[in-house]
Design an enzyme around this catalytic site. Structure first.
Site, PDB file in Angstrom:
ATOM      1  N   ASP A 347       0.815  -1.220   0.000  1.00 40.21           N
ATOM      2  CA  ASP A 347       0.000   0.000   0.000  1.00 40.21           C
ATOM      3  C   ASP A 347       0.849   1.271   0.000  1.00 40.21           C
ATOM      4  O   ASP A 347       1.476   1.601   1.000  1.00 40.21           O
ATOM      5  CB  ASP A 347      -0.934  -0.014   1.207  1.00 40.21           C
ATOM      6  CG  ASP A 347      -1.753  -1.287   1.255  1.00 40.21           C
ATOM      7  OD1 ASP A 347      -2.684  -1.389   0.449  1.00 40.21           O
ATOM      8  OD2 ASP A 347      -1.431  -2.173   2.056  1.00 40.21           O
ATOM      9  N   THR A 348       0.837   1.977  -1.131  1.00 40.90           N
ATOM     10  CA  THR A 348       1.659   3.163  -1.319  1.00 40.90           C
ATOM     11  C   THR A 348       1.057   3.992  -2.446  1.00 40.90           C
ATOM     12  O   THR A 348       0.426   3.447  -3.342  1.00 40.90           O
ATOM     13  CB  THR A 348       3.100   2.777  -1.717  1.00 40.90           C
ATOM     14  OG1 THR A 348       3.635   1.874  -0.743  1.00 40.90           O
ATOM     15  CG2 THR A 348       4.011   3.966  -1.810  1.00 40.90           C
ATOM     16  N   VAL A 349       1.291   5.316  -2.413  1.00 38.56           N
ATOM     17  CA  VAL A 349       0.988   6.124  -3.589  1.00 38.56           C
ATOM     18  C   VAL A 349       2.265   6.838  -4.029  1.00 38.56           C
ATOM     19  O   VAL A 349       3.182   7.053  -3.242  1.00 38.56           O
ATOM     20  CB  VAL A 349      -0.127   7.161  -3.340  1.00 38.56           C
ATOM     21  CG1 VAL A 349      -1.423   6.473  -2.941  1.00 38.56           C
ATOM     22  CG2 VAL A 349       0.284   8.206  -2.319  1.00 38.56           C
TER      23      VAL A 349
END
Length: 525
Positions: A347-349
């Site tokens: 989970d990362t942007v």
């Protein structure tokens, strides 16, 4: 050129400025900032903060960031470490005494002080053109009015939402169930926090009512965080690390990020004729998987808080890569890599912006696992990362949890430079995959001559301690060939990561690519 009979997307081309990121509203906001006279730093901050509202399962103001950037007229790449620290009272020995082998993922012990807001404030003050009020205004407006939930976000929410607890559920799943595609998500408490930061700067987050609200949530759950831990949080400018691969210089953020792992991986791959292999074949995937196991084993041994990473030169040396490459058997998979020191997550942007003056920003921003720790503050709904789960409890390890230390981070922004010129800010999301993703992206470009969008679209595989994940984009016989080589192959339930990139051509044209595995796009003007 792609086959227009088949599904796919074209790259985006422009000359004045460009943004590529994982949500269209954030990309549009970044372009709006550029058109208003802001620079790449301004646009990246505005887009990144909005991503916390558009993709709240991935990131938010309770998380960390890392940034690579160059300034107009200067090709020197600078790094900003916006990761937070463990509280002064944190103790690995205390957790071991309680019977823990790893830091509990959804506990207050996994929460490090959020570093992103401090980094955004510092970066804006030092290198931005527009004030924080202008940069935060879009996120404030969207947080109040709401954003429609995008397909990838809706896909993630039911699973990631299981982590939410108490105030986290109240703010992020108020109806008791995950929102569906097109439902509106609002975060009025975060809007108020951003409004205060826009007016009063970092102190509005790290001191006073907002910090007290966060501390109350943590202390109620056994956290040892104190007000001074938040007040003392500061980002650091630091020097990137880099390595050459076939004429492209890969620039990475130094520890406590894992970027050096990507450089080591490419250094190992130099010892094999990757360009002579089928880019979608089992031979390439096997060599890449074996190199990944070895590079990540080195990562788990050496990378930690910058003050505790002692063997970085050894990790990046040509001699180390030569010795590791010699351990690879082209005809047989080695044992699985040692368990990773951080928990598995994805989970990362990521956001990248290039402006008219060719200032480039590569920024990655995360709360670690889906919805982070699941812990949110009561009044403002600040969702807190569980980045402290990236520490180990192994006594004496460089990455052992300790007072004021920063954990080993999986999130890494990347840049390529060629001939002394910055040519491509890029990032590949996907938790631990990111180092492998960076190496594969560079190999796709340099070994196989792929354009940016094709390099992003190409199917992926990733070897970790659970086996070899192989996306469905590969032919069925590839999985069988890998199994015959001794790999434990499985089809992951989700696509592996996501990526964005902007290539700066010699003639000044910008070419942007964005991953169809995410909801985002590349936009230019």
């Amino acid at each position: 050129m792609r086959d227009f009979h088949l599904p796919g997307r074209s790259a985006t081309y422009a000359t004045n400025g460009m943004c590529a990121t994982s949500h269209p509203l954030a990309a549009k906001t970044a372009i709006d900032i550029l058109e208003r006279g802001g620079n790449a730093v301004d646009a990246a901050i505005a887009g990144a903060v909005l991503l916390g509202i558009c993709e709240p399962q991935m990131t938010g103001i309770g998380g960390d960031c890392f940034v690579l950037f160059n300034t107009p007229g200067d090709q020197t790449v600078h790094a900003l470490n916006g990761s937070g620290r463990a509280p002064a009272a944190a103790s690995a020995a205390a957790l071991r005494a309680e019977g823990h082998d790893v830091i509990p993922l959804r506990s207050a012990h996994a929460v490090t002080v959020p570093g992103a807001i401090d980094a955004f404030c510092q970066l804006s003050a030092d290198h931005g053109k527009l004030g924080l009020d202008a940069l935060l205004d879009p996120a404030i407006r969207y947080a109040e009015e709401g954003v429609p939930v995008a397909p990838r976000v809706a896909f993630d929410w039911p699973t990631a939402g299981q982590a939410l607890q108490a105030h986290g559920r109240a703010h992020f799943m108020p109806t008791g169930s995950a929102p569906r595609v097109g439902d509106m998500f609002r975060a009025p408490g975060q809007a108020e926090v951003l409004r205060r930061v826009a007016r009063d700067g970092r102190a509005a987050f790290y001191e006073g009512e907002v910090a007290e609200d966060i501390l109350a949530a943590l202390n109620a759950l056994g956290g040892v965080h104190q007000a001074q831990d938040f007040a003392a949080q500061r980002c650091d400018y630091t020097t990137p690390v880099s390595g050459d691969y076939k004429g492209a210089n890969l620039v990475e953020h130094p520890p406590n990020g894992q970027g050096a792992t990507a450089i080591l991986l490419l250094n190992i791959l130099k010892h094999f004729d990757i360009a002579g292999m089928d880019p979608m074949g089992a031979e390439r995937l096997h060599i890449e998987a074996e190199a990944t196991k070895l590079a990540y084993d080195a990562r788990n041994r050496f990378i930690a808080d910058p003050d505790h990473t002692a063997r970085l030169d050894h990790m990046l040396s040509a001699e180390t890569a030569t010795r590791l490459a010699a351990l690879i058997d082209p005809n047989r998979a080695m044992e699985a890599a040692s368990p990773l020191s951080e928990q598995v997550h994805r989970d990362t942007v990521y956001i990248t912006v290039v402006d008219k003056d060719r200032m480039s920003v590569s920024l990655i921003y995360s709360i670690f696992h889906g919805f982070g720790s699941g812990i949110a503050s009561e009044k403002f709904g600040v969702l807190l990362q569980n980045r402290g789960a990236g520490f180990t409890l192994e006594e004496g390890h460089p990455n052992e949890l300790g007072a004021g230390k920063r954990p080993m981070h999986t999130i890494i922004p990347g840049m390529l430079s060629e001939g002394g010129r910055v040519t491509m800010p890029f990032g590949v999301m996907g938790g631990s995959y990111q180092s492998t993703g960076h190496a594969r992206m560079v190999s796709n470009l340099r070994d196989f001559g792929m354009d940016v969008q094709t390099a992003i679209d190409a199917p992926r595989a990733f070897a970790d301690h659970t086996g070899l994940k192989v996306e469905r984009g590969f032919a069925p016989e590839v999985a069988q060939a890998l199994t015959d080589l001794g790999h434990t192959v499985y089809d992951p339930p989700e696509a592996i990561g996501g990526a964005q990139a902007i290539y700066i051509h010699d003639n000044g044209v910008l070419e942007g690519g964005s991953d169809p595995r995410k909801d985002g796009c590349a936009l230019g003007y």
